[in-house]
Design a protein around this motif. Sequence first.
Motif, PDB file in Angstrom:
ATOM      1  N   GLU A 129       0.826  -1.208   0.000  1.00 20.21           N
ATOM      2  CA  GLU A 129       0.000   0.000   0.000  1.00 20.21           C
ATOM      3  C   GLU A 129       0.863   1.261   0.000  1.00 20.21           C
ATOM      4  N   VAL A 130       2.002   1.225   0.712  1.00 21.51           N
ATOM      5  CA  VAL A 130       2.863   2.415   0.763  1.00 21.51           C
ATOM      6  C   VAL A 130       3.898   2.421  -0.357  1.00 21.51           C
ATOM      7  N   GLY A 131       3.834   1.429  -1.257  1.00 22.12           N
ATOM      8  CA  GLY A 131       4.681   1.453  -2.446  1.00 22.12           C
ATOM      9  C   GLY A 131       5.971   0.676  -2.379  1.00 22.12           C
ATOM     10  N   ASP A 132       6.180  -0.124  -1.320  1.00 21.18           N
ATOM     11  CA  ASP A 132       7.397  -0.911  -1.206  1.00 21.18           C
ATOM     12  C   ASP A 132       7.166  -2.359  -1.635  1.00 21.18           C
ATOM     13  N   ARG A 133       8.273  -3.058  -1.847  1.00 22.02           N
ATOM     14  CA  ARG A 133       8.185  -4.475  -2.204  1.00 22.02           C
ATOM     15  C   ARG A 133       8.147  -5.321  -0.931  1.00 22.02           C
ATOM     16  N   VAL A 134       7.450  -6.452  -1.007  1.00 15.95           N
ATOM     17  CA  VAL A 134       7.360  -7.340   0.148  1.00 15.95           C
ATOM     18  C   VAL A 134       7.610  -8.776  -0.293  1.00 15.95           C
ATOM     19  N   GLY A 135       8.386  -9.484   0.518  1.00 10.10           N
ATOM     20  CA  GLY A 135       8.646 -10.895   0.287  1.00 10.10           C
ATOM     21  C   GLY A 135       8.446 -11.655   1.586  1.00 10.10           C
ATOM     22  N   ALA A 136       8.659 -12.959   1.552  1.00  7.20           N
ATOM     23  CA  ALA A 136       8.426 -13.754   2.756  1.00  7.20           C
ATOM     24  C   ALA A 136       9.332 -14.970   2.790  1.00  7.20           C
ATOM     25  N   PHE A 137       9.575 -15.425   4.000  1.00  5.81           N
ATOM     26  CA  PHE A 137      10.268 -16.683   4.255  1.00  5.81           C
ATOM     27  C   PHE A 137       9.348 -17.438   5.203  1.00  5.81           C
ATOM     28  N   ILE A 138       8.584 -18.381   4.666  1.00  5.17           N
ATOM     29  CA  ILE A 138       7.552 -19.097   5.426  1.00  5.17           C
ATOM     30  C   ILE A 138       8.063 -20.494   5.721  1.00  5.17           C
ATOM     31  N   PHE A 139       7.972 -20.928   6.969  1.00  6.84           N
ATOM     32  CA  PHE A 139       8.523 -22.234   7.308  1.00  6.84           C
ATOM     33  C   PHE A 139       7.648 -22.981   8.319  1.00  6.84           C
ATOM     34  N   ASN A 140       7.757 -24.323   8.260  1.00  6.46           N
ATOM     35  CA  ASN A 140       7.164 -25.181   9.278  1.00  6.46           C
ATOM     36  C   ASN A 140       8.265 -26.098   9.805  1.00  6.46           C
ATOM     37  N   GLU A 143       9.936 -27.871   6.168  1.00  3.09           N
ATOM     38  CA  GLU A 143      10.309 -27.213   4.920  1.00  3.09           C
ATOM     39  C   GLU A 143      10.082 -25.708   5.013  1.00  3.09           C
ATOM     40  N   TYR A 144      10.522 -25.018   3.984  1.00  2.00           N
ATOM     41  CA  TYR A 144      10.314 -23.578   3.923  1.00  2.00           C
ATOM     42  C   TYR A 144      10.073 -23.188   2.477  1.00  2.00           C
ATOM     43  N   LYS A 181      17.336 -26.500  15.996  1.00  3.15           N
ATOM     44  CA  LYS A 181      18.022 -26.702  14.713  1.00  3.15           C
ATOM     45  C   LYS A 181      17.251 -26.043  13.573  1.00  3.15           C
ATOM     46  N   LEU A 182      15.918 -26.071  13.663  1.00  2.90           N
ATOM     47  CA  LEU A 182      15.078 -25.449  12.643  1.00  2.90           C
ATOM     48  C   LEU A 182      15.385 -23.967  12.537  1.00  2.90           C
ATOM     49  N   PHE A 183      15.375 -23.261  13.657  1.00  2.00           N
ATOM     50  CA  PHE A 183      15.675 -21.828  13.660  1.00  2.00           C
ATOM     51  C   PHE A 183      17.076 -21.552  13.101  1.00  2.00           C
ATOM     52  N   GLU A 184      18.044 -22.352  13.528  1.00  2.00           N
ATOM     53  CA  GLU A 184      19.415 -22.135  13.065  1.00  2.00           C
ATOM     54  C   GLU A 184      19.501 -22.253  11.546  1.00  2.00           C
ATOM     55  N   SER A 185      18.801 -23.241  10.997  1.00  2.00           N
ATOM     56  CA  SER A 185      18.790 -23.436   9.550  1.00  2.00           C
ATOM     57  C   SER A 185      18.069 -22.300   8.839  1.00  2.00           C
ATOM     58  N   VAL A 186      16.922 -21.887   9.377  1.00  2.00           N
ATOM     59  CA  VAL A 186      16.118 -20.823   8.774  1.00  2.00           C
ATOM     60  C   VAL A 186      16.905 -19.521   8.694  1.00  2.00           C
ATOM     61  N   PHE A 187      17.498 -19.113   9.802  1.00  2.00           N
ATOM     62  CA  PHE A 187      18.180 -17.820   9.822  1.00  2.00           C
ATOM     63  C   PHE A 187      19.504 -17.852   9.071  1.00  2.00           C
ATOM     64  N   GLN A 188      20.113 -19.013   8.977  1.00  2.00           N
ATOM     65  CA  GLN A 188      21.303 -19.132   8.142  1.00  2.00           C
ATOM     66  C   GLN A 188      20.942 -18.949   6.672  1.00  2.00           C
ATOM     67  N   SER A 210      18.324 -20.360  19.819  1.00  2.00           N
ATOM     68  CA  SER A 210      19.636 -20.633  20.410  1.00  2.00           C
ATOM     69  C   SER A 210      20.591 -19.461  20.192  1.00  2.00           C
ATOM     70  N   ASP A 211      21.770 -19.558  20.802  1.00  2.00           N
ATOM     71  CA  ASP A 211      22.794 -18.530  20.599  1.00  2.00           C
ATOM     72  C   ASP A 211      23.211 -18.455  19.134  1.00  2.00           C
ATOM     73  N   THR A 212      23.213 -19.602  18.459  1.00  2.00           N
ATOM     74  CA  THR A 212      23.567 -19.618  17.043  1.00  2.00           C
ATOM     75  C   THR A 212      22.552 -18.841  16.213  1.00  2.00           C
ATOM     76  N   SER A 213      21.260 -19.056  16.510  1.00  2.00           N
ATOM     77  CA  SER A 213      20.204 -18.317  15.808  1.00  2.00           C
ATOM     78  C   SER A 213      20.317 -16.822  16.080  1.00  2.00           C
ATOM     79  N   LEU A 214      20.568 -16.471  17.334  1.00  2.00           N
ATOM     80  CA  LEU A 214      20.721 -15.061  17.687  1.00  2.00           C
ATOM     81  C   LEU A 214      21.911 -14.447  16.943  1.00  2.00           C
ATOM     82  N   HIS A 215      22.977 -15.210  16.808  1.00  2.00           N
ATOM     83  CA  HIS A 215      24.148 -14.727  16.077  1.00  2.00           C
ATOM     84  C   HIS A 215      23.774 -14.401  14.625  1.00  2.00           C
ATOM     85  N   HIS A 216      22.979 -15.272  13.991  1.00  2.00           N
ATOM     86  CA  HIS A 216      22.536 -15.011  12.619  1.00  2.00           C
ATOM     87  C   HIS A 216      21.677 -13.741  12.554  1.00  2.00           C
TER      88      HIS A 216
END
Length: 308
Positions: A129-140, A143-144, A181-188, A210-216
């Motif tokens: 609506e404000v004119g910007d592009r939008v994308g997504a990273f959807i996961f369960n 898979e993602y 592990k899911l979060f770590e993979s997603v954010f990597q 985890s700390d690894t996810s936070l690092h990402h």
Amino acid sequence: MEKKENQPKGHVTLKELHGLQFEASGFSFLPKYKVQSLLAGRHKSAMRGRGLDFKEVRAYVAGDDIRNIDWKVTARTQKTHTKVFSEERERPVLLVVDQSSSMYFGTQQYLKSTLSAHLAALGAWRTVEVGDRVGAFIFNDKEYQQIRPQRSTTAILQMLKTIEVYNQQLDAHHPPLSKTKLFESVFQKIRSSVNHDYLIIIISDLRGLSDTSLHHIFNLKRHNDVMVFHIEDEWEKDLPMTTLSLSNSEKQVSISNSMKKERKLQKKAFEADKELLIDQFSEYGIPLLSFNTKEKGSTQVRNLLKDQ
């Protein structure tokens, strides 16, 4: 078991998410205030937004704003130089949408997975609506799907359809899986696909971070803006004073009124974890906004991100 009147609805539909287009107003992802005003943290950090991008340095011309003089270049060349800026045109938004098994929980008006889907839809419609592009990273849990930022209704509907599919795969008969592990993979994966100047909005209950996810996440923040929409349910932080039977389809445990010590420990542990998260994100200038399963997503997002 017969469904109670006030029991949260299990799954979302594309029609429902499409309809949120008409509620996506009254809030902005480009706040004029400091991030600190959104947090209980101690560090100030301004959000990137529409403004001026540095373009080049050139020789000073009479009439140029003296506030833009580049004194370092001027001193080195012995000739007055000024900085030239160009207007920033857009900032792509990436919605990170959690539809994993721990999100299929809710004791109030909505399930966490439902609220996550609603917030993603509201964010997508508002961004375009404000004119910007939008994308997504959807996961369960397994898979993602990554949808590159675009500026069209067709792209949003593709995104919302993916959210619908992932949401409708959620099943209460299967116990929540560990998300560490899911979060770590997603954010990597997100780190490897996002370059710079994005606004990344993480919509999740953050269980298993985890700390690894936070690092990402903190590395993403170096060249992008990051916001966290933290979804929580009332029972996660304060179990009701009633006898409960809880099951994950494999084991069952009963919590009675007499277990006051256990209830206090549960509340204390939740509050300590939440405070730690706020402090960690605040340290890097990342606002963490809390959403509950009692109120509509549109109401909550307007209260937290009022359009100024």
